[in-house]
Design a protein around this motif. Structure first.
Motif, short mmCIF file in Angstrom:
data_model
loop_
_atom_site.label_atom_id
_atom_site.label_comp_id
_atom_site.label_asym_id
_atom_site.label_seq_id
_atom_site.Cartn_x
_atom_site.Cartn_y
_atom_site.Cartn_z
N SER A 343 32.24 -7.66 12.92
CA SER A 343 32.25 -7.09 14.26
C SER A 343 33.54 -6.33 14.52
N LEU A 344 34.67 -6.89 14.09
CA LEU A 344 35.96 -6.21 14.28
C LEU A 344 36.03 -4.92 13.46
N ILE A 345 35.49 -4.94 12.26
CA ILE A 345 35.48 -3.73 11.43
C ILE A 345 34.63 -2.64 12.09
N LEU A 346 33.45 -3.03 12.57
CA LEU A 346 32.58 -2.06 13.22
C LEU A 346 33.19 -1.55 14.52
N MET A 347 33.91 -2.42 15.24
CA MET A 347 34.62 -1.97 16.45
C MET A 347 35.71 -0.98 16.09
N PHE A 348 36.42 -1.25 15.00
CA PHE A 348 37.47 -0.34 14.55
C PHE A 348 36.91 1.06 14.34
N PHE A 349 35.81 1.15 13.62
CA PHE A 349 35.23 2.46 13.35
C PHE A 349 34.59 3.08 14.59
N LEU A 381 39.75 8.81 14.36
CA LEU A 381 41.19 8.70 14.62
C LEU A 381 41.52 7.21 14.61
N PRO A 382 41.97 6.69 13.48
CA PRO A 382 42.18 5.24 13.32
C PRO A 382 43.16 4.64 14.31
N ILE A 383 44.00 5.45 14.92
CA ILE A 383 44.97 4.91 15.87
C ILE A 383 44.25 4.27 17.06
N TYR A 384 43.11 4.84 17.44
CA TYR A 384 42.32 4.27 18.53
C TYR A 384 41.66 2.96 18.09
N GLY A 385 41.09 2.96 16.90
CA GLY A 385 40.44 1.76 16.40
C GLY A 385 41.43 0.63 16.17
N ALA A 386 42.59 0.97 15.60
CA ALA A 386 43.60 -0.05 15.34
C ALA A 386 44.11 -0.65 16.65
N ILE A 391 44.36 -5.25 20.28
CA ILE A 391 44.27 -5.76 21.64
C ILE A 391 43.38 -7.00 21.68
N VAL A 392 42.24 -6.94 21.01
CA VAL A 392 41.32 -8.08 20.98
C VAL A 392 41.95 -9.26 20.25
N ALA A 393 42.60 -8.98 19.14
CA ALA A 393 43.15 -10.05 18.31
C ALA A 393 44.38 -10.71 18.93
N THR A 409 49.10 -4.38 26.89
CA THR A 409 48.30 -3.37 26.19
C THR A 409 49.10 -2.09 26.02
N MET A 410 49.84 -1.70 27.05
CA MET A 410 50.71 -0.53 26.95
C MET A 410 51.74 -0.71 25.84
N VAL A 411 52.30 -1.92 25.76
CA VAL A 411 53.32 -2.21 24.74
C VAL A 411 52.72 -2.12 23.34
N VAL A 412 51.56 -2.78 23.13
CA VAL A 412 50.93 -2.79 21.81
C VAL A 412 50.55 -1.37 21.38
N CYS A 413 49.90 -0.64 22.29
CA CYS A 413 49.48 0.73 21.95
C CYS A 413 50.69 1.64 21.75
N GLY A 414 51.74 1.41 22.54
CA GLY A 414 52.96 2.20 22.37
C GLY A 414 53.59 2.00 21.02
#
Length: 516
Positions: A343-349, A381-386, A391-393, A409-414
């Protein structure tokens, strides 16, 4: 086992005894479902005429006139703080920078903000793209809340018409009348979304259309059935009947060929109503089989009044057996659920592709050109998937504290975005994005505006999108999910190796100035 010839005979009989009402329902549903296309054409015509045919004041001019008239009448004093800020700090890019600069130029927070909004709404070219995106969103919303729900109402009418000659056209509003439209809309939207995904495989889309064929009829009989149960029951009812259903539709080929000679008119006035009444008969036959063989979920098929012979002219509404009027289990989402590796892999893609579509759309609607965004050559664009997976993990434990979740979330994505930008520059000496000049940017790799968007998007992801996608991915058989993950990872790995040597670059991709 149902017989195609007999069911078509019954369907034609039911159509003839109440033809005009069935035709009216069919045309009404078709008209409402395609109404957005008509609106789109009207909007295009309006934009065409306003764009150059008439010499009338623009909205921007009207707002500006209003703004300056207010400003002259009030004659506010200069704001020394804004004047000082404007002299010592002037960001150049981004929405926040534009609002900030407008405020410092006007030396007034109120008037600066008003004029900035005027620029965004009436002058900025990106507005056209936002209008298109808003149109797409509204179209999806219309499909989910209106068109799909109407389809269930239509099935209700067709089922009542089998037994009662005076079935009311008001049955079209059945889901709303029994106050079950929300659950119905959810289940039907899930059905549409799954079919859309399966359509990407072409053959899978055809098969799943028949697997999910009974869902609107099941909801029409008992809208209190859960979405999982509705899907499971429909698939069980259609097991061994998908090819027979296909052959049933194929048997109308002669009519469809004849319709071509009437410019499609015959399709609307006869073929479509005819096929709809026949499929109602298919449901009745499969329903009886489900009850006789005790399929799982068959207990929800409890509206006997639809299928018992009756001398009544109209369905006795007061005897309708609602299963449980208060049941709304579909809205309860488990945010703390454990996500499987697949599920996490499919969410990533999924999010990598959605991010790619988003950025491509921004360039397409903003600049009028298609640009394959990103370091990779594939549509992701893997940056969005990662970011989504991290965030979920990492942040699932904070779901009860949305404000904290937003900032984390801002910190992690930043961190993800800054690290990716740093590595790409150090290894390739090129920029795939550059926030230099944006309000509160750090080395041009991250900025306040982008982090706010990521924060909001991350909250939506963990509260709504991730659980929703997880429910969809759980429906994929485990072996098929593993194979799909392996294929996606293999293609992504190949793309990574190729892009490491020949990175995706060019106009609109890497033509940025150095970080300021």
């Amino acid at each position: 086992m149902w017989n195609r010839k007999n069911l078509k005979k019954k369907g034609k009989k039911n159509l003839k005894k109440n033809y005009w009402r069935i035709l009216g329902i069919s045309l009404l549903v078709a008209f409402i479902a395609s109404g957005m296309k008509v609106t789109h054409q009207v909007d295009n015509a309006a934009m065409y005429f306003v764009g150059g045919r008439f010499d009338l004041p623009s909205n921007a001019q009207i707002v500006n006139d209003w703004y300056f008239s207010i400003r002259e009448s009030d004659a506010p004093q200069n704001n020394q703080v804004l004047e000082f800020l404007g002299e010592h700090y002037t960001p150049k890019k981004g929405a926040l920078a534009h609002i900030y600069n407008r405020m410092t130029e006007e030396k007034s927070a109120l008037y600066g903000f008003i004029n900035a909004m005027n620029d965004f709404i009436f002058k900025d070219k990106a507005t056209e793209g936002m209008i298109i995106l808003a149109g797409v969103f509204l179209m999806i919303l219309f499909l989910a809340l209106v068109s799909n729900v109407l389809a269930v109402g239509q099935c209700r009418f067709l089922l009542e018409n089998r037994t009662y000659r005076q079935s009311k056209m008001g049955r079209l509003a059945f889901p709303w009348r029994v106050k079950r439209w929300k659950a119905t809309a959810f289940t039907m939207f899930e059905r549409s979304f799954l079919i859309f995904l399966w359509d990407l495989t072409i053959i899978g889309g055809i098969i799943k259309r028949y697997s999910y064929k009974m869902i609107p009829y099941i909801l029409a009989e008992n809208p209190d059935i859960g979405h999982k149960e509705a899907f499971a029951l429909s698939k069980r009812m259609m097991k061994g009947n998908k090819m027979r259903g296909f052959l049933l539709d194929f048997s109308f080929l002669g009519w469809r060929i004849l319709s071509a000679f009437t410019l499609g008119i015959l399709g609307y006035v006869w073929i479509k109503p005819y096929t709809e009444t026949v499929w109602a008969e298919v449901y009745a036959a499969l329903r009886q089989e489900a009850l006789e063989q005790g399929y799982s979920g068959a207990e929800y098929l409890n509206d006997k009044l639809l299928f018992e012979e009756s001398d009544a002219e109209e369905y006795p509404v007061e005897l309708y057996p609602l299963y449980n009027p208060e049941t709304k289990t579909w809205i309860r989402i488990n945010y703390r659920r454990k996500y499987t590796v697949c599920s996490l892999i499919l969410m990533f893609f999924s999010f990598s592709v959605i991010g790619w579509l988003w950025e491509v759309s921004l360039h397409l609607f903003g600049d009028g050109v298609f640009v394959n965004r990103g370091f990779f050559h594939g549509p992701w664009l893997p940056i969005y998937g990662a970011g989504g997976v991290l965030i979920v993990a990492l942040l699932k434990r904070f779901v009860d504290k949305p404000l904290i979740l937003f900032f984390l979330t801002m910190v992690v994505c930043g961190i993800v975005e800054y690290t990716a930008g740093f590595i790409l520059w150090e290894t390739k000496h090129m920029y795939w994005w550059n926030y230099s000049g944006y309000f509160l940017n750090l080395h041009g790799r991250i900025c306040a505006e982008g982090l706010i968007v990521f924060g909001l998007g991350g909250c939506a992801f963990i509260y709504i999108i991730a659980p929703f996608f997880d429910e969809i991915f759980k429906k994929i058989p485990r072996r098929a999910a593993i194979i799909l993950c392996v294929i996606l990872l293999s293609v992504f790995a190949a793309d990574s190796v190729y892009s490491a040597v020949y990175p995706n670059s060019g106009a609109g991709i890497t033509d940025y100035e150095n970080h300021g």
